[in-house]
Design an enzyme around this catalytic site. Structure first.
Site, short mmCIF file in Angstrom:
data_model
loop_
_atom_site.label_atom_id
_atom_site.label_comp_id
_atom_site.label_asym_id
_atom_site.label_seq_id
_atom_site.Cartn_x
_atom_site.Cartn_y
_atom_site.Cartn_z
N HIS B 330 0.81 -1.21 0.00
CA HIS B 330 0.00 0.00 0.00
C HIS B 330 0.84 1.26 0.00
O HIS B 330 0.33 2.36 0.09
CB HIS B 330 -0.93 0.02 1.22
CG HIS B 330 -2.08 -0.92 1.12
ND1 HIS B 330 -1.98 -2.26 1.39
CD2 HIS B 330 -3.36 -0.72 0.75
CE1 HIS B 330 -3.15 -2.85 1.20
NE2 HIS B 330 -4.01 -1.93 0.81
N GLY B 331 2.15 1.11 -0.08
CA GLY B 331 3.01 2.28 -0.04
C GLY B 331 3.36 2.63 1.38
O GLY B 331 2.71 2.17 2.32
#
Lengths: 355, 442
Positions: B330-331
């Site tokens: 998700h970063g």
């Protein structure tokens, strides 16, 4: 003595909104005595041509214009509630204010134009006016101003749909409020009034907000839904009060068409500034000529040092303390659906009143 | 909004929120849906496979450009990098781990150095899908599930498959190759697409127009100061949930429309792609159920390619590694990382506690629903329902707590901390208390 028609026009406008026998619009809100806005069209025979046209062809817009004017007056009364002049809209004295070119007049013109813009725009969004549709159907792209204000790569997804169509409200406010003053009259008062009306409209138009919600995998912003929203009218009032406090004094230019700031080294007012040409009276004592009601009997704050403090508000005439017993709503409860019921409580209050 | 009367509020809601939302919802995705449909129809023309792959690559590129404009180059770079690694390691048996590390480095560099946060956050959904596809392909090659490195056009067709490139979900390479064979157009296929599309718009409306005003306009609960904080947190949480369901149903729509997302048994074809199960999240049995129901394909991916491979280090470590992998995908967003790690601890502790209670009480109180033939003695007693009900309420509370800091614009670290402080770190404390209780009954 010739009474300037523009002043009389606006004074009549407010008079019709406030029945003569009721003191202040404050009490008239929600009262069955409030005149039907459409009666403005029937009773104000000296309406300018454009206004008459609007009355004939678009009476529902005039309805919103009247609501907007009320909104403006209520906001004026809120913003000036602690000042010596507190925007009481009694007929005769209020009319006197409007006949001068003082700061207070500038504020009234601006807040009224802003109120009309706000009310008409809101009526659009709520589908009450058929003349206007979704802004998206007229100009699908974002306004240039918005584009320059935000990150450029996000512009494409930031705007769409049917937010508040401020352009329509802006135009109607202009048509109605500026109508008479556009017929070739370029005296200084007309120029000042037009300028202040515009400042009021811009206080709404230039501060539209965009609200967005992100949608995407796990909350990323792949896709957004956004709305343009008008600023809350209280914000508009606060902004115009700031401009009232910083208003610029002007005088007519030699060509009779321009306004020149008075005083050395003063920046020329821009479109959003308020302007005036005459100094305000001190509003301490009643004065029929200047429209001052005086401050005798006004409630003041005996511990404050600002304009609401007793020293300033009472013009150093002193104050007296008084105890009153009031009834207030208390223990309010919501009942499904949809009523709120309250009990009445007696509350003792200590007041300071100007001598 | 609090000062509006109820009637005025609902009137304004209709014209000010419902209409603009639907309009914008469709306005932004109609081109994507159209391209998916065109791709599906063109695959039915009997083209050679080469051209089928090529057509979905073209469609995928175009939709990436539609949504991300020139920033799509980062997605393209990632996919080219992945193919390069696969090709260079074509004779190796450790392509999976090596490719995973490469992708991790790329994502970290991107997050920390390459571009501004706003742009990166827009694209991270697509980056995530590309990364998952490449990693799954690499591991499948290692295990022989996919027998040889696909040709460039096959690989790009898989990566840029127009049905999944923007809103997901992840599908396996073999599923993609099945889709390329192109099943017949049918009423059930069309109905699945339409129904998913309608569901997505409904979820968008709930997310934008119902959840934020749930109290007191839709449900007349006012509450005191403390309760109001939790009601507001629940509104935020619900809005975030339905935004996720909107994207999930949209992903179902695009995937089905493009011709993937079916199961086939003995010539019986079902268009039954399911990405999220909203009812299992909004009325949860346990946090474990919530986690798997949030995004089923991602759950399968994490289970297959992370959890099972990490089990050799112990189940707790495996769970934490799984949530860490999820957070990285998700970063490096602090609040998503914080939420996911918190979620990891919550689910682990709930799982082991319920397992222990199930053994001690000989009852059906596990995290997952018991099959009908389980050997527990107590199944339908009142106290069994009470225990399960308590855990459900706990799950609701955790969901409210964890979802409360998702906002229209991504927040920063201080916002997450501030939000959790506002709610007195309730879920963290409760989880700690449950862990202590678990240790006591060992």
């Amino acid at each position: 003595m010739t009474i300037p028609l523009s002043r009389t026009q606006l004074a009549l406008f407010f008079i019709l909104l406030c029945p003569v026998n009721i003191i202040g619009l404050w009490w008239a809100v929600g009262s069955p005595l409030v005149m039907d806005p459409n009666s403005i069209c029937r009773k104000t025979k000296r309406l300018a041509g454009k206004q008459a046209e609007l009355c004939q062809t678009q009476p529902e817009i005039v309805n919103e214009v009247a609501k907007g004017a009320k909104l403006g007056v209520r906001e004026c009364q809120y913003q000036f509630r602690f000042r010596r002049w507190n925007c009481t809209s009694q007929n005769k004295y209020f009319g006197k204010i409007l006949q001068q070119d003082i700061r207070e007049t500038a504020f009234v013109y601006a807040i009224t134009a802003a109120g009309v813009t706000h009310a008409v725009t809101q009526a659009c969004s709520m589908g009450e006016l058929l003349q206007c549709g979704c802004e998206a159907t007229r100009s699908r792209g974002p306004p240039p101003r918005l584009a320059s204000m935000g990150p450029t790569e996000g512009v494409k997804w930031e705007w769409g749909g049917c937010g508040d169509d401020v352009e329509f409200g802006y135009e109607k406010s202009k048509q109605f409020m500026d109508a008479r003053r556009r017929k070739g009259k370029s005296d200084i008062r007309t120029l000042i009034d037009l300028h202040n009306n515009e400042a009021g409209r811009l206080a709404v138009k230039n501060y539209m907000r965009t609200e967005c919600k992100c949608h995407g995998l796990s909350g990323s912003c792949t896709l957004r839904t956004c709305w343009k929203k008008m600023p809350h009218f209280r914000e508009v009032g606060d902004r115009l009060l700031e401009r009232f406090n910083g208003a610029s004094k002007v005088m007519g230019g030699n060509d009779g068409k321009t306004l020149i700031p008075v005083g050395q080294n003063i920046k020329p007012p821009d479109k959003q500034d308020l302007i005036y040409s005459a100094e305000s009276p001190d509003f301490c004592l009643p004065n029929r000529k200047t429209g001052s009601l005086g401050t005798r009997g006004r409630t003041c704050n005996s511990t404050a040092l600002d304009v609401s403090g007793c020293d300033l508000l009472c013009c150093e005439r002193g104050h007296r303390d008084e105890t009153v017993v009031l009834e207030e709503n208390c223990l309010c409860r919501f009942h499904w659906c949809c009523v709120v019921q309250c009990k009445k409580c007696l509350v003792r209050k200590e007041l300071s009143l100007c001598q | 909004m609090g000062s509006l009367s109820r009637q005025a509020f609902f009137q304004e809601l209709g014209s000010g929120c419902l209409l603009p939302t639907v309009q914008q919802g469709l306005e932004q995705v109609w081109q994507l849906l159209l391209i998916c449909l065109v791709c599906r129809l063109s695959w039915r023309l009997g083209l050679p496979n080469f051209l089928k792959h090529l057509s979905t690559v073209v469609g995928g590129f175009y939709t990436l450009y539609l949504f991300f404009e020139l920033h799509m180059v980062w997605v393209v770079l990632l996919s080219l990098l992945c193919y390069l690694i696969l090709f260079l390691c074509r004779h190796s048996s450790s392509r999976g781990p090596f490719l995973s590390i490469t992708i991790l480095i790329y994502l970290l560099l991107g997050e920390l150095h390459m571009m501004d946060t706003t742009t990166w956050h827009k694209m991270r959904g697509s980056q995530m899908v590309v990364a998952m596809k490449a990693v799954s392909l690499a591991f499948d090659l290692d295990k022989g599930i996919v027998d040889k490195v696909p040709s460039p056009v096959e690989f790009m067709g898989y990566i840029y498959f127009v049905g999944t490139v923007i809103f997901g979900p992840w599908i396996s390479f073999n599923s993609y190759m099945d889709a390329v064979e192109s099943r017949k157009l049918s009423v059930s296929w069309f109905m699945k697409s339409v129904i998913s599309c309608v569901k997505s718009q409904l979820c968008l409306l709930i997310s934008n127009c119902v959840a934020p005003y749930l109290f007191p306009y839709f449900i007349p609960v006012f509450g005191n100061k403390l309760l109001r904080k939790w009601l507001q947190a629940y509104e935020n949480s619900l809005s975030f949930h339905f935004s996720n369901y909107f994207v999930s149903f949209l992903g179902e729509t695009t995937t089905t429309l493009a011709g993937a997302g079916f199961t086939e048994e003995k010539d019986n074809l079902k268009w039954d792609m399911t990405i999220a199960k909203p009812l299992y999240v909004e009325f949860p049995r346990s946090m474990v159920e919530v986690v798997t129901s949030w995004n089923l394909p991602m759950s399968r991916w994490l289970n297959t390619y992370v959890f099972r491979k990490a089990l050799r280090y112990g189940s707790f470590t495996a769970i934490i590694m799984t949530y860490t992998a999820s957070a990285l995908l998700h970063g490096l967003s602090f609040h998503i990382g914080a939420v996911l790690l918190t979620l990891g601890f919550i689910t682990y502790i709930e799982h082991v506690l319920r397992k222990r209670l199930s053994a001690i009480l000989n009852a059906c109180v596990l995290s997952k629903r018991c099959p009908s033939d389980c050997k527990h003695r107590h199944k339908k007693e009142l106290w069994v329902y009470l225990i399960n009900g308590t855990f459900s309420m706990l799950a609701l509370l955790h969901l409210t707590y964890l979802g409360s800091d998702f906002r229209p614009q991504d927040g920063v670290a201080s916002h997450t901390i501030q939000k959790w402080t506002q709610l007195s770190w309730t879920s963290h404390w409760l989880t700690f208390a449950l862990w202590v209780f678990y240790r006591l009954i060992l």
